[in-house]
Design a protein around this motif. Sequence first.
Motif, PDB file in Angstrom:
ATOM      1  N   ILE A 125      23.502  21.364  15.018  1.00  0.00           N
ATOM      2  CA  ILE A 125      24.486  22.436  14.956  1.00  0.00           C
ATOM      3  C   ILE A 125      25.166  22.463  13.587  1.00  0.00           C
ATOM      4  N   LEU A 126      25.536  21.294  13.081  1.00  0.00           N
ATOM      5  CA  LEU A 126      26.224  21.225  11.791  1.00  0.00           C
ATOM      6  C   LEU A 126      25.348  21.687  10.628  1.00  0.00           C
ATOM      7  N   ASN A 127      24.046  21.653  10.814  1.00  0.00           N
ATOM      8  CA  ASN A 127      23.115  22.133   9.786  1.00  0.00           C
ATOM      9  C   ASN A 127      22.831  23.624   9.893  1.00  0.00           C
ATOM     10  N   SER A 128      23.407  24.301  10.873  1.00  0.00           N
ATOM     11  CA  SER A 128      23.128  25.725  11.077  1.00  0.00           C
ATOM     12  C   SER A 128      23.749  26.560   9.955  1.00  0.00           C
ATOM     13  N   PRO A 129      23.237  27.765   9.743  1.00  0.00           N
ATOM     14  CA  PRO A 129      23.708  28.603   8.634  1.00  0.00           C
ATOM     15  C   PRO A 129      25.208  28.896   8.617  1.00  0.00           C
ATOM     16  N   GLY A 130      25.849  28.995   9.748  1.00  0.00           N
ATOM     17  CA  GLY A 130      27.283  29.275   9.754  1.00  0.00           C
ATOM     18  C   GLY A 130      28.155  28.085   9.422  1.00  0.00           C
ATOM     19  N   LEU A 131      27.579  26.890   9.482  1.00  0.00           N
ATOM     20  CA  LEU A 131      28.356  25.677   9.225  1.00  0.00           C
ATOM     21  C   LEU A 131      27.959  25.017   7.902  1.00  0.00           C
ATOM     22  N   ASN A 132      26.668  24.782   7.683  1.00  0.00           N
ATOM     23  CA  ASN A 132      26.155  24.250   6.410  1.00  0.00           C
ATOM     24  C   ASN A 132      26.827  22.957   5.955  1.00  0.00           C
ATOM     25  N   ALA A 133      27.095  22.057   6.887  1.00  0.00           N
ATOM     26  CA  ALA A 133      27.707  20.779   6.529  1.00  0.00           C
ATOM     27  C   ALA A 133      26.676  19.844   5.910  1.00  0.00           C
ATOM     28  N   HIS A 134      27.158  18.888   5.148  1.00  0.00           N
ATOM     29  CA  HIS A 134      26.303  17.819   4.632  1.00  0.00           C
ATOM     30  C   HIS A 134      26.533  16.601   5.531  1.00  0.00           C
ATOM     31  N   VAL A 135      25.645  16.401   6.472  1.00  0.00           N
ATOM     32  CA  VAL A 135      25.822  15.358   7.479  1.00  0.00           C
ATOM     33  C   VAL A 135      25.186  14.059   6.994  1.00  0.00           C
ATOM     34  N   LEU A 136      25.961  12.986   7.054  1.00  0.00           N
ATOM     35  CA  LEU A 136      25.464  11.670   6.680  1.00  0.00           C
ATOM     36  C   LEU A 136      24.316  11.295   7.606  1.00  0.00           C
ATOM     37  N   SER A 137      23.155  11.047   7.033  1.00  0.00           N
ATOM     38  CA  SER A 137      22.017  10.649   7.871  1.00  0.00           C
ATOM     39  C   SER A 137      22.013   9.137   8.012  1.00  0.00           C
ATOM     40  N   GLY A 138      21.391   8.674   9.094  1.00  0.00           N
ATOM     41  CA  GLY A 138      21.434   7.245   9.382  1.00  0.00           C
ATOM     42  C   GLY A 138      22.864   6.847   9.703  1.00  0.00           C
ATOM     43  N   ASN A 139      23.138   5.571   9.700  1.00  0.00           N
ATOM     44  CA  ASN A 139      24.491   5.075   9.934  1.00  0.00           C
ATOM     45  C   ASN A 139      25.150   5.760  11.127  1.00  0.00           C
ATOM     46  N   GLN A 140      24.391   5.917  12.197  1.00  0.00           N
ATOM     47  CA  GLN A 140      24.903   6.584  13.385  1.00  0.00           C
ATOM     48  C   GLN A 140      25.644   5.567  14.246  1.00  0.00           C
ATOM     49  N   PHE A 141      26.949   5.744  14.325  1.00  0.00           N
ATOM     50  CA  PHE A 141      27.755   4.844  15.123  1.00  0.00           C
ATOM     51  C   PHE A 141      27.873   5.400  16.529  1.00  0.00           C
ATOM     52  N   MET A 142      27.159   4.750  17.459  1.00  0.00           N
ATOM     53  CA  MET A 142      27.191   5.137  18.873  1.00  0.00           C
ATOM     54  C   MET A 142      27.626   3.916  19.668  1.00  0.00           C
ATOM     55  N   MET A 143      28.716   4.057  20.378  1.00  0.00           N
ATOM     56  CA  MET A 143      29.232   2.933  21.135  1.00  0.00           C
ATOM     57  C   MET A 143      29.179   3.249  22.622  1.00  0.00           C
ATOM     58  N   GLY A 144      28.489   2.417  23.358  1.00  0.00           N
ATOM     59  CA  GLY A 144      28.431   2.541  24.802  1.00  0.00           C
ATOM     60  C   GLY A 144      29.439   1.617  25.469  1.00  0.00           C
ATOM     61  N   PHE A 145      29.516   1.728  26.778  1.00  0.00           N
ATOM     62  CA  PHE A 145      30.388   0.880  27.591  1.00  0.00           C
ATOM     63  C   PHE A 145      31.823   0.862  27.062  1.00  0.00           C
ATOM     64  N   ALA A 146      32.376   2.033  26.855  1.00  0.00           N
ATOM     65  CA  ALA A 146      33.678   2.195  26.204  1.00  0.00           C
ATOM     66  C   ALA A 146      34.789   1.363  26.839  1.00  0.00           C
ATOM     67  N   LYS A 147      34.785   1.257  28.159  1.00  0.00           N
ATOM     68  CA  LYS A 147      35.869   0.540  28.836  1.00  0.00           C
ATOM     69  C   LYS A 147      35.939  -0.929  28.423  1.00  0.00           C
ATOM     70  N   LYS A 148      34.810  -1.490  28.015  1.00  0.00           N
ATOM     71  CA  LYS A 148      34.767  -2.899  27.610  1.00  0.00           C
ATOM     72  C   LYS A 148      35.025  -3.086  26.115  1.00  0.00           C
ATOM     73  N   GLN A 149      35.052  -2.007  25.348  1.00  0.00           N
ATOM     74  CA  GLN A 149      35.100  -2.108  23.887  1.00  0.00           C
ATOM     75  C   GLN A 149      36.520  -2.164  23.303  1.00  0.00           C
ATOM     76  N   PHE A 150      37.494  -1.650  24.051  1.00  0.00           N
ATOM     77  CA  PHE A 150      38.868  -1.583  23.547  1.00  0.00           C
ATOM     78  C   PHE A 150      39.788  -2.440  24.394  1.00  0.00           C
ATOM     79  N   ASP A 151      40.779  -3.057  23.763  1.00  0.00           N
ATOM     80  CA  ASP A 151      41.799  -3.765  24.532  1.00  0.00           C
ATOM     81  C   ASP A 151      42.922  -2.792  24.896  1.00  0.00           C
ATOM     82  N   GLN A 152      43.980  -3.289  25.541  1.00  0.00           N
ATOM     83  CA  GLN A 152      45.071  -2.426  25.997  1.00  0.00           C
ATOM     84  C   GLN A 152      45.862  -1.808  24.852  1.00  0.00           C
ATOM     85  N   ASN A 153      45.692  -2.320  23.626  1.00  0.00           N
ATOM     86  CA  ASN A 153      46.383  -1.776  22.461  1.00  0.00           C
ATOM     87  C   ASN A 153      45.499  -0.839  21.633  1.00  0.00           C
ATOM     88  N   GLY A 154      44.311  -0.513  22.153  1.00  0.00           N
ATOM     89  CA  GLY A 154      43.418   0.391  21.440  1.00  0.00           C
ATOM     90  C   GLY A 154      42.652  -0.251  20.300  1.00  0.00           C
TER      91      GLY A 154
END
Length: 185
Positions: A125-154
């Motif tokens: 979507i970001l590469n579409s003609p109406g947006l034309n963003a320069h999206v950083l390739s690679g370095n894709q930060f995807m975090m699963g199991f969100a409930k286990k990743q953060f403590d009560q202070n964020g």
Amino acid sequence: MKIIGLVGNNADFSYNRLLLQFMSSHFTTDVDIEVAEIKDLPMFNESTAQPTPTCVTTLAAKIAAADGVIIATPEYDHSIPASLKNCLEWLSYAAHPFTDKPVMVVGVSLGQQGTSFAQTQLREILNSPGLNAHVLSGNQFMMGFAKKQFDQNGQLTDDRTLDFLTQCFQTFQQFVQAHRLMTVE
């Protein structure tokens, strides 16, 4: 360096908002990350004769003035949320602030796969003609199991996750700096 962190959903509680807030407070050397919301944007309707809503023009101005953008997207049914698509439709229609803007895509989800499908779709979507963003390739930060990743202070609880996020963000900073040099010449 001024970065806008765009919360990619309109939920009252969002792990993606939590991630951007963490990044904003953790990465403070030579960078300012402002977390921006999309929850007040009205539903996009191209046929509306009304002027562009102020909330859209305000967000567009923040993005245009920033050196780069981080979009934190959850994944709903293997896709980006409708609220994020709505936001991008407004911005591609009304102001085009993403044109040639460096963008990093990150995402947090409750499941195992992180936000792999949503991030792939968002990059297209970001590469579409109406947006034309320069999206950083690679370095894709995807975090699963969100409930286990953060403590009560964020705060992130896993050192390996924090190390990978730091590596990805440092690469994004270099990407933004390289983009600045290219646009100055």
